[in-house]
Write an enzyme that holds these catalytic residues in place. Structure first.
Site, PDB file in Angstrom:
ATOM      1  CG  HIS A  64      -1.717   1.252   1.390  1.00  5.68           C
ATOM      2  ND1 HIS A  64      -2.583   1.787   0.462  1.00  5.68           N
ATOM      3  CD2 HIS A  64      -1.693   2.140   2.425  1.00  5.68           C
ATOM      4  CE1 HIS A  64      -3.057   2.937   0.932  1.00  5.68           C
ATOM      5  NE2 HIS A  64      -2.530   3.170   2.108  1.00  5.68           N
ATOM      6  CG  HIS A  89       0.534   7.152   4.079  1.00  2.00           C
ATOM      7  ND1 HIS A  89       1.033   6.329   3.098  1.00  2.00           N
ATOM      8  CD2 HIS A  89      -0.713   6.696   4.318  1.00  2.00           C
ATOM      9  CE1 HIS A  89       0.125   5.432   2.769  1.00  2.00           C
ATOM     10  NE2 HIS A  89      -0.956   5.623   3.494  1.00  2.00           N
ATOM     11  CD  GLU A  93      -3.846   6.430  11.182  1.00  2.00           C
ATOM     12  OE1 GLU A  93      -4.887   5.816  10.975  1.00  2.00           O
ATOM     13  OE2 GLU A  93      -3.411   7.319  10.435  1.00  2.00           O
ATOM     14  CG  ASP A  94      -1.493   1.728  10.891  1.00  2.00           C
ATOM     15  OD1 ASP A  94      -2.384   2.283  11.548  1.00  2.00           O
ATOM     16  OD2 ASP A  94      -1.552   1.572   9.662  1.00  2.00           O
ATOM     17  CG  ASP A 155      -3.954   6.918   2.038  1.00  2.00           C
ATOM     18  OD1 ASP A 155      -3.796   5.706   1.842  1.00  2.00           O
ATOM     19  OD2 ASP A 155      -4.447   7.382   3.084  1.00  2.00           O
ATOM     20  CG  ASP A 275     -21.702  15.357 -24.248  1.00  3.23           C
ATOM     21  OD1 ASP A 275     -22.623  14.581 -23.931  1.00  3.23           O
ATOM     22  OD2 ASP A 275     -21.560  16.487 -23.769  1.00  3.23           O
TER      23      ASP A 275
END
Length: 735
Positions: A64, A89, A93-94, A155, A275
């Site tokens: 990821h 990123h 957090e994890d 993300d 269109d």
């Protein structure tokens, strides 16, 4: 068995390295000396900290972050710092790594961006929404560094692309948040390719049937379209080269979501959307010839094909607020159908595709910095201390994602306002004091009230008076966040003065009744009068709405209140509400994780019927309400209050009927209504609640409210109604 696992891990290791090398290739163009080492360091840290984690699909988690970094580099065109941040990123957090560790390894800037990307966790106000708070936090960092949002979009895009393994309710929540916030944000930052993909992917989960239907239809006619485009483009190509312009001319399909929007907006079936693609002419021009070359190409196209005079859009002379420049025209093609043609240069095309990142690259040559103005506006909105996160979100959505109009001041200066802005908005845009004292305006030298909606290109002069002051109903007149927050703070100030006055009066009244003036008693009083705050209590006293006799009433009931304590419905947990409203004979719908039978009501905004894709929403006072997942309000509810959404699915039930609406259009014919009602009442044994019919010069337009059992029943009914002679269209509508 053991060896198999080892081989598997070995293959994964190879795959991770392969993906990492692809990332390096994607970022090659921006790499400077020493950058490769930084990226490697970030990759190693991410690999180490996510080593035991897997995604829902069973893949190693590290796939990821690598994919997000790849999107940031390849599709948005960001540089090394962003790639490092994208790789890292999720680590704060994890995993056990802290922001301090990141700052030590990669410096302040990187740590700040990653902080912006890390979700808020821990304790905060229960009435607020966690998603809204997180979004606001991210925007706070946007004001300092736009890369936070760009990485967040990368993300989100990767999460949307790989959402198949998520549980259904998670898919709905994430897709709603995407369509409500992230797709418009990508649009605002000029990332059109990403915006279209996010919209399409959201639709794939929120309204899968329509999505598959349009995708299938598009696929069926692919070869036919390619041939049409080839024929259409050939003569243009020829003349463009004769005239000495260097250009690339090609056709590009429209996104499924935009086709669906067109079908809804014009209320037409797929076959009538002309269109389905746009023709693009990308010119290779020197900066000084750009404008002239675009118009030259325009004249070539309009010599070959007749243009629709109402459909010329010139964003070359005045670019959109997000930096978008292009010339759009719609012309009549050789087979009698309208074709959209977009003309732009390579520089303009890169800005259109990559938005912000490309905008920076061309910054020196660009004279108009609409994006900087936009960020300035975001800063202004964030600096308003009073807004709670949800108000903020709605203001933000309303102002920063809407199309803009251009308004001129009396001296000819240009001011950009959102579509739907009023004369009062314009006054506040010029200066707070001008807004606060505004009594009217002259638009194009004609006198108009402050609520007058401005049109593109209006010239506006504001009329003020020193006696004027902001009023409560002004909040309904303005649309810009700046005007709203200034009016609110001005009203608050006014209220504060009244409340001060009321406080003194109340003190005297309580003294005469021998009640001690303390916080506890004031709280009880406001609870007794059902007022949201003590300030409201003081204001009501000052305005004479609460008098001595009312306070005496409070004294008599005081004993009762003491025994009861205040009730707070908002703080009930989901389970609390479930248990409270369990029971009843409702076995049509199963609600919640454990699929219990719970009382509910059907939302009037979308009238769900069995067979519809639905979800439950816990309201503050009315228990659980059931909405369709493609209800007009669904995206907002799930994006703002995801924590109040519960799963719901229809159970095979006894034959019950549900109200739904059908709109029938056609050519008026003798006995048409008779035939329609016969199909409904006789063939289908369906009860009608109401029927309204309007015929205008031979065109029939009717709406019928009927009771049906489920979606299958409804679809069969629609099929049979379409067979009635003269009926050209039948659509279900929301209430």
């Amino acid at each position: 068995m053991k060896t198999e696992l080892v081989i598997d891990l070995e293959a994964e290791k190879q795959e991770i390295l392969k993906r990492y090398r692809a990332l390096l290739r994607a970022s090659k163009s921006t790499l400077q000396k020493g950058d490769k080492k930084e990226i490697r360091k970030a990759f190693d840290m991410a690999l180490e900290s996510h080593k035991d984690m897997r995604r829902k699909s069973g893949e190693p988690y590290i796939y990821h972050p690598i994919a997000v970094a790849q999107i940031a580099a390849e599709e948005i065109g960001l540089g090394t710092t962003s790639i490092v941040c994208a790789l890292l990123h999720d680590v704060v957090e994890d995993t056990d790594i802290t922001l301090e560790d990141i700052e030590r390894e990669f410096g302040k800037k990187t740590a700040k961006i990653i902080d912006g990307l890390t979700k808020i966790s821990g304790v905060f106000d229960t009435n607020s929404s966690l998603q809204a708070e997180n979004f606001r936090k991210m925007l706070l960092t946007l004001a300092d560094d736009v890369r936070v949002i760009l990485i967040k979009l990368a993300d989100r895009l990767h999460n949307m692309r790989t959402m198949d393994f998520m549980p259904r309710h998670k898919q709905l929540k994430i897709a709603s948040e995407t369509i409500y916030l992230y797709a418009p944000l990508a649009h605002r930052l000029g990332l059109y390719a990403i915006k279209s993909e996010l919209e399409d992917l959201s639709m794939k989960y929120l309204d899968p049937d329509t999505y598959k239907f349009i995708a299938k239809k598009l696929n069926e006619k692919k070869a036919e379209r390619a041939l049409f485009i080839k024929k259409f483009v050939e003569p243009i190509d020829e003349i463009v080269h004769e005239q000495g312009l260097v250009a690339d001319v090609y056709g590009r399909p429209k996104s499924i979501h935009s086709i669906w929007n067109k079908m809804k907006k014009k209320n037409i079936p797929f076959e009538e959307v002309y269109d389905l693609f746009a023709i693009r002419i990308i010119l290779d021009s020197a900066p000084e010839n750009e404008k002239a070359d675009c118009w030259k190409a325009y004249s070539i196209v309009t010599d070959l094909y007749r243009p629709n005079p109402d459909r010329l859009r010139d964003w070359v002379s005045s670019p959109k607020g997000n930096g978008y420049e292009s010339l759009h025209t719609t012309v009549m093609g050789p087979r009698g159908q309208w074709v959209e043609v977009q003309i732009r240069t390579q520089r303009m095309n890169e800005i259109a595709e990559k938005g912000f990142a490309a905008h920076w690259k061309y910054k020196e040559s660009s004279n108009d910095n609409g994006l900087d103005q936009w960020i300035q506006k975001v800063r202004e909105m964030l600096s308003n201390p009073e807004a709670n996160a949800l108000d903020f979100l709605d203001d933000f959505k309303m102002n920063l994602f809407s199309d803009e109009i251009f308004i001129f001041t009396p001296k000819g200066a240009l001011i950009q306002l959102p579509l739907g802005a009023t004369a009062l908005d314009f006054a506040f845009e010029i200066h707070t004091d001008v807004g606060a004292t505004c009594i009217g305006a002259k638009v194009n030298h004609k006198l108009v009230p402050i609520s007058y909606k401005l049109q593109n290109g209006d010239q506006v002069e504001i009329i003020t008076s020193s006696k004027q002051a902001p009023k409560e109903d002004w909040l309904n007149v303005v649309v810009t966040a700046k005007a709203k927050s200034k009016i609110k703070s001005s009203l608050k100030e006014e209220k504060r003065k009244i409340a001060e006055n009321g406080k003194e009066i109340l003190e005297r009244k309580l003294k005469s009744l021998k009640i001690t003036y303390n916080t506890d008693n004031i709280q009880k009083l406001s609870y007794f009068f059902k007022l949201p705050s003590t300030q409201e209590l003081f204001v009501n006293v000052a305005l004479g709405k609460i008098e001595l006799k009312d306070i005496r009433e409070y004294l008599t009931s005081e004993k009762e209140v003491e025994n009861r304590g205040p009730e707070r419905p908002e703080n009930l947990s989901v389970d609390g509400i479930k248990n409270k409203i369990k029971g009843g004979e409702s076995d049509i719908l199963l609600i919640g994780e454990d699929m219990q039978r719970i009382d509910y009501t059907l939302a009037a905004c979308c009238n769900p019927i069995p067979g519809d894709d639905v979800f439950g929403f816990i309201t503050v006072s009315e228990g659980i309400k059931i909405h369709r997942t493609n209800c007009p309000n669904a995206a907002q509810l799930m994006a703002n209050y995801g924590y109040r959404v519960v799963k719901a699915k229809w159970n095979k039930q006894q034959e019950l009927t549900f109200l739904t609406g059908l709109r029938i259009v056609g050519i008026d014919d003798v006995g048409l209504i008779n035939n329609i009602t016969r199909v409904i009442s006789t063939d289908f044994k369906v009860n009608m609640r109401s029927i309204t019919v309007d015929t205008n010069e031979g065109i029939f337009d009717g709406s019928i409210m009927i009771f049906v059992n489920d979606t299958e029943h409804l679809e069969n009914l629609i099929k049979n109604l379409l067979k009635v002679r003269g009926v050209t269209g039948v659509t279900r509508f929301d209430a």
